[in-house]
Design a protein around this motif. Sequence first.
Motif, PDB file in Angstrom:
ATOM      1  N   VAL A 488      -8.622  55.814 114.468  1.00 35.18           N
ATOM      2  CA  VAL A 488      -7.942  56.635 115.457  1.00 35.18           C
ATOM      3  C   VAL A 488      -8.421  56.217 116.840  1.00 35.18           C
ATOM      4  CG1 VAL A 488      -7.531  58.962 116.294  1.00 35.18           C
ATOM      5  CG2 VAL A 488      -7.770  58.554 113.844  1.00 35.18           C
ATOM      6  N   THR A 489      -7.498  55.827 117.683  1.00 38.19           N
ATOM      7  CA  THR A 489      -7.849  55.349 119.012  1.00 38.19           C
ATOM      8  C   THR A 489      -7.898  56.503 119.999  1.00 38.19           C
ATOM      9  OG1 THR A 489      -5.537  54.979 119.599  1.00 38.19           O
ATOM     10  CG2 THR A 489      -6.681  53.175 118.488  1.00 38.19           C
ATOM     11  N   LYS A 490      -8.321  56.192 121.237  1.00 45.80           N
ATOM     12  CA  LYS A 490      -8.395  57.219 122.258  1.00 45.80           C
ATOM     13  C   LYS A 490      -7.031  57.843 122.539  1.00 45.80           C
ATOM     14  CE  LYS A 490     -12.441  55.237 124.582  1.00 45.80           C
ATOM     15  NZ  LYS A 490     -12.960  54.663 125.851  1.00 45.80           N
ATOM     16  N   ALA A 491      -5.988  57.029 122.399  1.00 49.74           N
ATOM     17  CA  ALA A 491      -4.631  57.535 122.655  1.00 49.74           C
ATOM     18  C   ALA A 491      -4.221  58.603 121.641  1.00 49.74           C
ATOM     19  CB  ALA A 491      -3.629  56.381 122.634  1.00 49.74           C
ATOM     20  N   ASP A 492      -4.931  58.621 120.496  1.00 49.98           N
ATOM     21  CA  ASP A 492      -4.584  59.578 119.461  1.00 49.98           C
ATOM     22  C   ASP A 492      -5.369  60.886 119.566  1.00 49.98           C
ATOM     23  OD1 ASP A 492      -2.718  57.926 118.073  1.00 49.98           O
ATOM     24  OD2 ASP A 492      -4.401  56.750 117.336  1.00 49.98           O
ATOM     25  N   LYS A 493      -6.203  61.034 120.602  1.00 47.53           N
ATOM     26  CA  LYS A 493      -6.972  62.261 120.766  1.00 47.53           C
ATOM     27  C   LYS A 493      -6.028  63.431 121.028  1.00 47.53           C
ATOM     28  CE  LYS A 493     -10.847  60.047 120.303  1.00 47.53           C
ATOM     29  NZ  LYS A 493     -11.658  60.194 119.095  1.00 47.53           N
ATOM     30  N   LEU A 494      -6.354  64.566 120.428  1.00 45.53           N
ATOM     31  CA  LEU A 494      -5.478  65.718 120.514  1.00 45.53           C
ATOM     32  C   LEU A 494      -5.719  66.511 121.795  1.00 45.53           C
ATOM     33  CD1 LEU A 494      -5.800  67.022 116.848  1.00 45.53           C
ATOM     34  CD2 LEU A 494      -3.885  65.770 117.822  1.00 45.53           C
ATOM     35  N   SER A 495      -4.640  66.992 122.371  1.00 49.56           N
ATOM     36  CA  SER A 495      -4.746  67.906 123.499  1.00 49.56           C
ATOM     37  C   SER A 495      -5.023  69.313 122.980  1.00 49.56           C
ATOM     38  CB  SER A 495      -3.455  67.895 124.313  1.00 49.56           C
ATOM     39  OG  SER A 495      -2.377  68.407 123.550  1.00 49.56           O
ATOM     40  N   THR A 496      -5.366  70.216 123.878  1.00 53.63           N
ATOM     41  CA  THR A 496      -5.648  71.594 123.480  1.00 53.63           C
ATOM     42  C   THR A 496      -4.425  72.244 122.839  1.00 53.63           C
ATOM     43  OG1 THR A 496      -7.216  71.766 125.314  1.00 53.63           O
ATOM     44  CG2 THR A 496      -6.453  73.819 124.311  1.00 53.63           C
ATOM     45  N   LYS A 497      -3.245  71.993 123.394  1.00 53.92           N
ATOM     46  CA  LYS A 497      -2.014  72.558 122.845  1.00 53.92           C
ATOM     47  C   LYS A 497      -1.740  72.033 121.445  1.00 53.92           C
ATOM     48  CE  LYS A 497       2.887  73.192 123.978  1.00 53.92           C
ATOM     49  NZ  LYS A 497       3.963  72.898 124.970  1.00 53.92           N
ATOM     50  N   LYS A 499      -3.955  70.834 119.350  1.00 53.29           N
ATOM     51  CA  LYS A 499      -4.956  71.403 118.443  1.00 53.29           C
ATOM     52  C   LYS A 499      -4.565  72.821 118.030  1.00 53.29           C
ATOM     53  CE  LYS A 499      -8.933  68.757 120.143  1.00 53.29           C
ATOM     54  NZ  LYS A 499     -10.239  68.837 120.851  1.00 53.29           N
ATOM     55  N   ALA A 500      -4.043  73.588 118.958  1.00 52.98           N
ATOM     56  CA  ALA A 500      -3.628  74.954 118.647  1.00 52.98           C
ATOM     57  C   ALA A 500      -2.475  74.969 117.642  1.00 52.98           C
ATOM     58  CB  ALA A 500      -3.226  75.678 119.928  1.00 52.98           C
ATOM     59  N   LEU A 501      -1.509  74.044 117.829  1.00 55.30           N
ATOM     60  CA  LEU A 501      -0.378  73.973 116.900  1.00 55.30           C
ATOM     61  C   LEU A 501      -0.837  73.575 115.498  1.00 55.30           C
ATOM     62  CD1 LEU A 501       2.331  72.267 119.154  1.00 55.30           C
ATOM     63  CD2 LEU A 501       2.319  74.634 118.326  1.00 55.30           C
ATOM     64  N   ILE A 502      -1.744  72.604 115.429  1.00 55.79           N
ATOM     65  CA  ILE A 502      -2.246  72.178 114.125  1.00 55.79           C
ATOM     66  C   ILE A 502      -3.038  73.297 113.467  1.00 55.79           C
ATOM     67  CG2 ILE A 502      -3.850  70.594 112.981  1.00 55.79           C
ATOM     68  CD1 ILE A 502      -2.945  68.424 114.867  1.00 55.79           C
ATOM     69  N   ALA A 503      -3.845  74.006 114.264  1.00 53.02           N
ATOM     70  CA  ALA A 503      -4.610  75.123 113.718  1.00 53.02           C
ATOM     71  C   ALA A 503      -3.686  76.211 113.173  1.00 53.02           C
ATOM     72  CB  ALA A 503      -5.530  75.698 114.796  1.00 53.02           C
ATOM     73  N   LEU A 504      -2.595  76.464 113.875  1.00 52.03           N
ATOM     74  CA  LEU A 504      -1.619  77.453 113.415  1.00 52.03           C
ATOM     75  C   LEU A 504      -0.980  77.011 112.106  1.00 52.03           C
ATOM     76  CD1 LEU A 504       0.042  80.029 113.873  1.00 52.03           C
ATOM     77  CD2 LEU A 504       1.636  78.658 115.251  1.00 52.03           C
TER      78      LEU A 504
END
Length: 569
Positions: A488-497, A499-504
């Motif tokens: 996973v490259t730096k471009a694949d880092k998740l934003s806060t939004k 992360k929230a969607l995935i957590a949901l």
Amino acid sequence: MAKTRARRPPATAFVAAEEELQPGAAPFPWSTMRLTPPTAAAVALFALLVRVLVSLGSYSGQGTPPMYGDYEAQRHWMEITLHTPAAEWYRNTTANGLAYWGLDYPPLTAYQSLAHALLINASLPQSLALSSSRGFESHQSKLLMRWTVLSSDLLVFFPAAIYFVWVYFQRNVGGDGEERSAPWFLAMILLNPSLILVDHGHFQSVDMTNLYISLILPWFMYVVGPNVTIFNLRTGWVFFLNYPFFQYNCISLGFTLGAIAAVLSRNDFAASALFSLAINHKQMSLYFAPAFFSHLLGKCLRRKNPIFEVMKLGFVVIGTFALVWWPYLYSIDSVMEVLNRLAPFERGIFEDYVANFWCSTSVVIKWKRIFTIHSMKFLSLITTILAFLPSFVRQLKAPSDQGFLYSLLNNSFSFYLFSYQVHEKSILLPLLPASLLALQEPRLFGWLMHCALLSMYPLLCRDRLLLQYGAVLSLFGLIFFPPHGNHVTKADKLSTKEKALIALGLSCSIVLHLVYLSFQPPKKYPFLIEALIMFFCFSQFVAFTIYTNIKQWMLLDCSSWAVRVKKDL
């Protein structure tokens, strides 16, 4: 002045020597970015072990006459192909009553059954005796059946996966090969949990030994080291000899994967032949047909003699089909007998609670009541074509390697969502191209794999595969997010939004898992939980389809590909 980072040469899949380990990196399994032969062998052997462990348990219809189960279906097909002429394999006769597990796959599946029958008959002829062997079960017959499936995986799907990874990196399909792990990529293809559960666990139950093995399986990758032999588990071999598995999806998917690799390696003739074999093994391979057709036709139209190029590919396809169908080409009636067996329209537009459009919307619109079978066939045909048309047009206008992979995913999802007679297990077809995009779309692939498993969760629970389900899902997570992982490259880092969607989404998935196991639905709605799982997975699959179609259209035009074509010409 900023230091310029040394750029490595174009990535190739196999190299003679190991690359240097990154500081602090674990020595196994993702220590190298490239796929050396020893690393490829280690990944393949581990994938083989996982299949062996997941398959432990009883099998479909064991000791339950009169129809028994899926094991008996495969055994019966071997019996019929061994003792009757090919012209009668799809015909209702005294020796071959189609009401008792009649063949309903294309001729290549029948030839596969015949090849396996010849091997088994040489050792245990009573297991395939005509008529008298119905429901035959013995230790030796189970062992022989097991070897037929395992050998199919090893001879078809595994080589195709390794060949694809080699071509992918050799052609630099995904762009810059930097910071991409080829061994991890191969593992994502070979350790597809949905494929393993369906091919090597479906219809099987669990005993206490399976409980122990299923619990330790996810941690096996962390316990073994590079100097530990994978097959030191003698108990694994003991149980390997005792229980059969009997699904052969690996053959058709292996042919398809080989065809995809051939397309990427610019060997269009081999691609056409291999994909024709895939269709002739399982008709569901047609899910990928628009992607192959649009890509190859788009390439032919950009060459000097497009009509001649199309004719050459057409001859390969027609020739392959003619060879496979040769025993049935003596009359139109004979061909129609086979075709009628391949299209079970009487089963209805969908089965069980599959997460596609027709089943999900049937809660509101009673499709089966409102429309006749003939009308539903036409309606599903139109909607399927409309669904894959944007991807088809894009690949026809600008054929590219990345676009081809996205097109395979878009087309297969179109068929899964809208075509006629879809089963939960049909999600295996979109998962194949999704795994091939794992390096380019790691988040998409990981979440899609999770949703695909969830969509089959009720089916696998009914088959008492809960422990295998949990073990393989955990194993997939450990490999997908390895310590010191570098896929996973730096471009694949998740934003806060994000992360929230995935957590949901994960929260909803966990709740659905737990509710299905612990909650008793009301008697008025006995399949309420299955319907909720179906709605959730359907919404995710639609979102995936929209996203990947947009992504395909956003790809750059194939200017670089056109340059390479001119050089080839």
